[in-house]
Enzyme design. Structure first.
Site, short mmCIF file in Angstrom:
data_model
loop_
_atom_site.label_atom_id
_atom_site.label_comp_id
_atom_site.label_asym_id
_atom_site.label_seq_id
_atom_site.Cartn_x
_atom_site.Cartn_y
_atom_site.Cartn_z
N ASP A 38 0.84 -1.20 0.00
CA ASP A 38 0.00 0.00 0.00
C ASP A 38 0.87 1.25 0.00
O ASP A 38 1.63 1.49 0.95
CB ASP A 38 -0.90 -0.03 1.25
N ASP A 39 0.78 2.04 -1.05
CA ASP A 39 1.54 3.29 -1.19
C ASP A 39 3.05 3.08 -1.32
O ASP A 39 3.83 4.00 -1.06
CB ASP A 39 1.27 4.26 -0.02
N CYS A 78 -6.23 4.35 -3.31
CA CYS A 78 -6.53 2.99 -2.83
C CYS A 78 -7.80 2.35 -3.38
O CYS A 78 -7.74 1.29 -4.01
CB CYS A 78 -6.64 2.99 -1.32
N ARG A 82 -7.93 -0.83 -6.08
CA ARG A 82 -8.31 -2.19 -5.65
C ARG A 82 -9.49 -2.70 -6.46
O ARG A 82 -9.57 -3.89 -6.81
CB ARG A 82 -8.62 -2.20 -4.15
N LYS A 135 -5.94 -5.44 3.73
CA LYS A 135 -6.79 -4.26 3.54
C LYS A 135 -7.71 -4.45 2.33
O LYS A 135 -7.25 -4.65 1.22
CB LYS A 135 -5.90 -3.03 3.35
N HIS A 137 -10.94 -2.31 1.56
CA HIS A 137 -11.22 -0.95 1.08
C HIS A 137 -12.16 -0.88 -0.11
O HIS A 137 -12.06 0.02 -0.96
CB HIS A 137 -9.91 -0.19 0.78
N SER A 160 -8.45 1.93 5.31
CA SER A 160 -7.04 2.30 5.51
C SER A 160 -6.67 2.36 6.98
O SER A 160 -7.50 2.65 7.84
CB SER A 160 -6.75 3.66 4.87
N HIS A 243 1.62 2.27 3.91
CA HIS A 243 0.74 3.44 4.05
C HIS A 243 0.90 3.96 5.48
O HIS A 243 1.00 3.17 6.42
CB HIS A 243 -0.69 2.95 3.79
N ASP A 295 -0.52 -0.72 -4.68
CA ASP A 295 -1.83 -0.20 -5.12
C ASP A 295 -1.76 1.18 -5.77
O ASP A 295 -2.63 1.56 -6.52
CB ASP A 295 -2.83 -0.17 -3.95
N ASN A 296 -0.74 1.95 -5.43
CA ASN A 296 -0.54 3.28 -6.04
C ASN A 296 0.85 3.77 -5.64
O ASN A 296 1.53 3.15 -4.81
CB ASN A 296 -1.64 4.28 -5.62
N LYS A 316 1.42 9.26 -5.53
CA LYS A 316 0.02 8.90 -5.26
C LYS A 316 -0.93 10.05 -5.59
O LYS A 316 -0.66 11.20 -5.26
CB LYS A 316 -0.09 8.56 -3.77
MG MG Z 1 -2.67 3.12 -1.31
#
Ligand code: MG
Length: 479
Positions: A38-39, A78, A82, A135, A137, A160, A243, A295-296, A316
């Site tokens: 994540d991130d 996010c 996803r 996660k 989301h 998150s 994240h 994810d980003n 992001k």
């Molecule tokens: Mg993310």
């Protein structure tokens, strides 16, 4: 112990006896594990050029498998990212991209629509067991949880890890200062995030110091379970780190040269090593494909609490490459031909790729944005994907066609940046200029014409349903 042959016999028997299960039971169908960070930024692994973060397990997977240098997510934040992975569709097609709210929050009313076909639902048609860890989301209310969208089991946090913040009076902080100034003082109990098993909350606040290790323990249990029962499986393991807020276990604290952020990335790497070791110990490595990506891009506004996109521009939230191009590895010694891949791929392609490998026909009642990557993965042949459409909110911001990328609109990732329209569009050659520094629109009017044709074609098939992210519950009481 039930071996794989016996499992398939039982599946076939069950098919004949109930006349209800899938026809396409493919004995060579591999297991799939998708590990989503994540991130995490494009430049955050040592194999993707980070000079001080050490990720030996992922680096080894990149040597033994395929390292993809042009692999993308379907959106730069996010929730829609996803949604794209799980449905094989641009998230504007399923209402999970919005002009009003970029992601789901604890007061959001909606989630992934029941009409969407998730990868888990798709693989169930071929007799797969399906598990989600981490996660989600895509909606935290019961109707939207993973176990109502094709997953047999779920263990993780529904949104998150920075949500449900319990305001710390002693920090007297803006949201951004939490990550820029106070990030090392934050405690896991400052975030009242729930941890769920299937549909039940089993811990609140989730202990985030140990969460990476516990997700991995669960993953290894699933691997062991399916070594025993022989059932092919799909495991979607979506780490909620790195994240912000950043937390790491006691044993890995201070180990990296990159501060707390590096500690977290290295802990994730170490735990991915545990999964690979488990697959090898159980002799399942030849029939399992592990995909690693993020994810980003990195959340650049969080300063030292965030990562880096390396040479790529922005992070992001942005439709520049740093927002959506991710460090990606496909590992699978029995299926994946090793090499460095410069072709274009997307998380949306996992839907068609896994369907092809499992022997399940693609749905024909909807538009998919998914290409089968198996020729690239298994034979290193040329794949079909040569374009990408970069949406932000509900607008098309940019298009990539081959090496060229045109930006019609640009805006900084997060914060109060201006939204700038470009006519003619900005044009970059991403092979010659991956950092998007030199606008060559005037040199290549013929490319802009080709891109316009691609956009017109794309828009013929585009319809955007209701915005599901916009609706929030005014009665929700924040902690
Ligand atoms: Mg993310």
């Amino acid at each position: 112990m039930i071996n794989k042959k016996l499992f398939f016999f039982l599946m076939l028997f069950s098919t004949f006896s109930t006349n209800s299960l899938a026809q396409n039971i493919n004995q060579n169908a591999p297991n799939f594990i998708v590990i989503f960070a994540d991130d995490l930024g494009y430049g955050d692994l040592s194999s993707f050029g980070h000079p001080s973060i050490h990720t030996p397990h992922l680096d080894q997977m990149a040597i033994e498998g395929q390292q993809w240098t042009n692999f993308y997510v379907g959106a730069s934040v996010c929730t829609p990212s996803r949604a794209a992975l799980i449905t094989g569709r641009l998230p504007v097609r399923n209402g999970l991209m919005s002009n009003k709210s970029r992601v789901f929050f604890p007061d959001s009313k909606n989630g992934i629509p029941a009409s969407e076909i998730t990868i888990a639902e798709q693989l169930k048609k071929a007799g797969y067991a399906t598990h989600m860890i981490g996660k989600w989301h895509l909606g935290h209310r019961e109707a939207y949880l993973p176990t109502n969208h094709g997953f047999d089991s779920y263990f993780g946090i529904p949104y998150s890890n920075d949500m449900d913040y319990v305001v710390r009076e002693d920090l007297k902080s803006t949201y951004w200062d939490l990550w820029k100034v106070h990030y090392e003082k934050l405690k896991t109990e400052d975030f009242n995030v729930p941890l769920l098993r299937d549909k039940e909350i089993i811990e609140r606040p989730a202990n985030q110091y140990t969460i990476v290790n516990r997700y991995t323990d669960e993953a290894i249990k699933i691997i062991e379970q399916h070594q025993t029962d022989g059932q092919p499986f799909f495991l979607y393991l979506a780490h909620n780190l790195p994240h912000v807020p950043l937390f790491v276990s006691e044993q890995n604290k201070g180990k990296s040269k990159n501060g707390l952020y590096g500690d977290v990335v290295e802990e994730i790497d170490l735990n991915i090593g545990r999964i690979i070791s488990a697959l090898k110990e159980k002799q399942m490595h030849k029939n399992t494909i592990v995909v690693f990506t993020s994810d980003n891009g990195p959340w650049l506004q969080t300063d030292l609490s965030g990562g880096t996109a390396g040479m790529l521009r922005d992070g992001k939230g942005s439709t520049f490459e740093g927002g959506v191009r991710e460090p990606t590895i496909f590992w699978g010694p029995g299926h994946v031909q090793p090499g460095r891949i410069n072709q274009i791929g997307s998380t949306m392609d996992l839907f068609a790729t896994f369907s092809a490998m499992a022997g399940v026909a693609l749905p024909e009642d909807r538009v998919l944005d998914s290409y089968d990557l198996t020729p690239v993965l298994m034979k290193r042949q040329k794949g079909e994907r040569n374009k990408l459409f970069y949406y932000r909110e509900r607008e098309l911001y940019a298009v990539r066609l081959g090496a060229f990328k045109a930006h019609f609109i640009t805006k900084g990732g997060y914060g109060d940046f201006p939204r700038t329209l470009h006519n003619p569009p900005l044009l970059y050659n991403l092979d010659e200029d991956p950092a998007e520094r030199f606008n060559i629109a005037q040199l290549h009017p013929e490319i802009l014409r080709e891109i316009k044709v691609a956009v017109d074609e794309h828009q013929k098939n585009m319809s955007m349903p209701k915005d599901l992210l916009a609706e929030r519950d005014p009665k929700y009481i924040r902690n």
